[in-house]
Write a protein that holds these residues in place. Structure first.
Motif, PDB file in Angstrom:
ATOM      1  N   MET A   1       0.835  -1.193   0.000  1.00  0.00           N
ATOM      2  CA  MET A   1       0.000   0.000   0.000  1.00  0.00           C
ATOM      3  C   MET A   1       0.875   1.248   0.000  1.00  0.00           C
ATOM      4  O   MET A   1       1.914   1.293   0.638  1.00  0.00           O
ATOM      5  N   LYS A   2       0.429   2.250  -0.733  1.00  0.00           N
ATOM      6  CA  LYS A   2       1.217   3.478  -0.810  1.00  0.00           C
ATOM      7  C   LYS A   2       0.704   4.525   0.172  1.00  0.00           C
ATOM      8  O   LYS A   2      -0.499   4.680   0.363  1.00  0.00           O
ATOM      9  N   VAL A  27       6.152  12.813  -0.223  1.00  0.00           N
ATOM     10  CA  VAL A  27       6.967  11.609  -0.174  1.00  0.00           C
ATOM     11  C   VAL A  27       6.011  10.445  -0.329  1.00  0.00           C
ATOM     12  O   VAL A  27       5.123  10.257   0.503  1.00  0.00           O
ATOM     13  N   ILE A  28       6.134   9.703  -1.405  1.00  0.00           N
ATOM     14  CA  ILE A  28       5.272   8.543  -1.619  1.00  0.00           C
ATOM     15  C   ILE A  28       6.052   7.314  -1.172  1.00  0.00           C
ATOM     16  O   ILE A  28       7.082   6.979  -1.763  1.00  0.00           O
ATOM     17  N   TYR A  29       5.554   6.685  -0.127  1.00  0.00           N
ATOM     18  CA  TYR A  29       6.257   5.532   0.441  1.00  0.00           C
ATOM     19  C   TYR A  29       5.425   4.279   0.184  1.00  0.00           C
ATOM     20  O   TYR A  29       4.227   4.260   0.470  1.00  0.00           O
ATOM     21  N   ASP A  30       6.061   3.257  -0.376  1.00  0.00           N
ATOM     22  CA  ASP A  30       5.365   2.007  -0.645  1.00  0.00           C
ATOM     23  C   ASP A  30       5.697   1.023   0.477  1.00  0.00           C
ATOM     24  O   ASP A  30       6.859   0.663   0.665  1.00  0.00           O
ATOM     25  N   THR A  31       4.651   0.603   1.246  1.00  0.00           N
ATOM     26  CA  THR A  31       4.928  -0.228   2.419  1.00  0.00           C
ATOM     27  C   THR A  31       5.383  -1.632   2.023  1.00  0.00           C
ATOM     28  O   THR A  31       5.994  -2.319   2.829  1.00  0.00           O
ATOM     29  N   ALA A  34       9.089  -0.902   0.248  1.00  0.00           N
ATOM     30  CA  ALA A  34       9.893   0.034   1.043  1.00  0.00           C
ATOM     31  C   ALA A  34      10.565   1.087   0.167  1.00  0.00           C
ATOM     32  O   ALA A  34      11.609   1.616   0.522  1.00  0.00           O
ATOM     33  N   ALA A  35       9.986   1.366  -0.993  1.00  0.00           N
ATOM     34  CA  ALA A  35      10.554   2.373  -1.892  1.00  0.00           C
ATOM     35  C   ALA A  35       9.980   3.743  -1.550  1.00  0.00           C
ATOM     36  O   ALA A  35       8.802   3.854  -1.209  1.00  0.00           O
ATOM     37  N   THR A  36      10.793   4.766  -1.611  1.00  0.00           N
ATOM     38  CA  THR A  36      10.283   6.128  -1.414  1.00  0.00           C
ATOM     39  C   THR A  36      10.513   6.932  -2.682  1.00  0.00           C
ATOM     40  O   THR A  36      11.483   6.716  -3.416  1.00  0.00           O
ATOM     41  N   GLU A  37       9.604   7.872  -2.902  1.00  0.00           N
ATOM     42  CA  GLU A  37       9.689   8.713  -4.094  1.00  0.00           C
ATOM     43  C   GLU A  37       9.401  10.134  -3.623  1.00  0.00           C
ATOM     44  O   GLU A  37       8.461  10.344  -2.866  1.00  0.00           O
ATOM     45  N   TYR A  38      10.242  11.079  -4.022  1.00  0.00           N
ATOM     46  CA  TYR A  38      10.031  12.476  -3.619  1.00  0.00           C
ATOM     47  C   TYR A  38       9.518  13.251  -4.817  1.00  0.00           C
ATOM     48  O   TYR A  38      10.167  13.274  -5.857  1.00  0.00           O
ATOM     49  N   ILE A  39       8.336  13.844  -4.676  1.00  0.00           N
ATOM     50  CA  ILE A  39       7.749  14.568  -5.799  1.00  0.00           C
ATOM     51  C   ILE A  39       7.469  16.007  -5.360  1.00  0.00           C
ATOM     52  O   ILE A  39       6.773  16.222  -4.370  1.00  0.00           O
ATOM     53  N   PRO A  40       8.003  17.006  -6.060  1.00  0.00           N
ATOM     54  CA  PRO A  40       7.679  18.390  -5.702  1.00  0.00           C
ATOM     55  C   PRO A  40       6.202  18.676  -5.944  1.00  0.00           C
ATOM     56  O   PRO A  40       5.603  18.129  -6.882  1.00  0.00           O
ATOM     57  N   ASN A  41       5.622  19.505  -5.093  1.00  0.00           N
ATOM     58  CA  ASN A  41       4.198  19.829  -5.220  1.00  0.00           C
ATOM     59  C   ASN A  41       4.028  20.944  -6.246  1.00  0.00           C
ATOM     60  O   ASN A  41       4.382  22.089  -5.995  1.00  0.00           O
ATOM     61  N   ILE A 100       8.304   7.020   8.639  1.00  0.00           N
ATOM     62  CA  ILE A 100       8.366   5.739   7.931  1.00  0.00           C
ATOM     63  C   ILE A 100       8.642   4.607   8.931  1.00  0.00           C
ATOM     64  O   ILE A 100       8.059   3.523   8.835  1.00  0.00           O
ATOM     65  N   GLN A 101       9.477   4.907   9.926  1.00  0.00           N
ATOM     66  CA  GLN A 101       9.740   3.902  10.977  1.00  0.00           C
ATOM     67  C   GLN A 101       8.459   3.552  11.729  1.00  0.00           C
ATOM     68  O   GLN A 101       8.192   2.386  12.002  1.00  0.00           O
TER      69      GLN A 101
END
Lengths: 105, 182
Positions: A1-2, A27-31, A34-41, A100-101
């Protein structure tokens, strides 16, 4: 889940952004992976409607939960109809990596 | 409204698909659910939906006519839009101090969605059954009281002078004086 986390910067040490619609980065984190993606707004500088535009944006990324400091009334209505869970975190000193932790409990 | 339908509509069996389905609004669905599934009276159902009793009856009437039309003519039914807002419950976690809501009904919440702690509480709003921003006012002594949807102002009696009350700041009520209420 994201999960989407609003953040003031694009690093794991950046703090939580307290405004959902006008945050600097998502920050889109995929549980699962465990991948993270940083997207500017991109909606940050809009005069109005940042919140709804941001919900549509994160929903298009497949996000099911949003963590932020505050949400507006329009965001609540849209996220409820899109079945996206909102999480309000009052502690604005928390960093992205700490959140995230917590998610990996 | 509390419980949106978790499917998009109905189709008749054994008929070719038609292009003009009957569109039932969410408020009409909710009206049928409250009246015919949960067996609420129109007054209670109107309070739950936050509309006046006559408005509720109008929504319910329209819903039943649409269902009947779909049944008799063998049309499909789709649920769509309408003037509704969805409501979800809020919870707070005592361990990490976060608040979270729960858009998917039916599933019970036991653990905090963020830290997984089971030390959570449901957030309750104060009772505001059917109250609006409108105010009833006594035309004689000026006593004010919050207007209740489903209760006409003239059915509210002022406790001081036993007058039927009127809606505050409504043009057609200005200058109304009831002389035979004392």
């Amino acid at each position: 889940m994201k999960v989407a986390i609003t953040s003031v910067g694009n690093s794991p040490d950046a703090k939580l952004d307290s405004h959902f619609g006008r945050c600097s980065y998502f920050v889109i984190y995929d549980t699962e992976t465990a991948a993270t993606e940083y997207i500017p707004n991109i909606n940050k500088e809009n005069i109005e409607g940042c919140g709804p535009a941001s919900v549509q944006f994160v929903a298009s990324k497949g996000v099911k939960k949003i963590i932020s400091g505050e949400f507006g009334a329009k965001v609540k209505a849209i996220s409820d109809s899109l079945q996206i869970q909102l999480i309000i975190l009052k502690d604005q000193e928390k960093t992205v990596s700490e959140i995230i932790q917590l998610l990996n409990h | 409204m509390n419980n949106p339908p978790h499917f998009k509509g109905f189709r008749p069996i054994g008929l070719p698909e038609e292009n003009n389905p009957v569109v039932i609004n969410f408020e009409e669905y909710e009206a049928i659910r409250l009246s015919d599934f949960e067996f609420n009276g129109h007054v209670e159902a109107a309070q739950i939906m936050g509309v006046s009793r006559p408005t509720y009856t109008r929504i319910y009437e329209s819903a039943r006519r649409k269902v009947a039309q779909a049944f008799v003519l063998g049309k499909a039914i789709v649920f769509e839009g309408g003037k509704v807002y969805f409501d979800s419950e809020w919870y707070s976690c005592n361990k990490c101090g976060c608040w979270f809501n729960h858009p998917e009904k039916g599933e019970e919440i036991k653990n905090c969605t963020l830290c997984g702690s089971n030390d959570i509480e449901q957030y309750h709003q104060g009772p505001q059954s059917g109250s609006t921003d409108d105010v009833c006012i006594c035309p004689t002594c000026g006593f004010e009281k919050v207007h209740l949807a489903t209760t006409p102002c003239k059915n509210e009696i002022c406790p001081n002078c036993n007058c039927p009350m009127i809606r505050k700041d409504t043009p057609h009520n200005k200058g109304v004086k009831n002389s035979n209420c004392n």
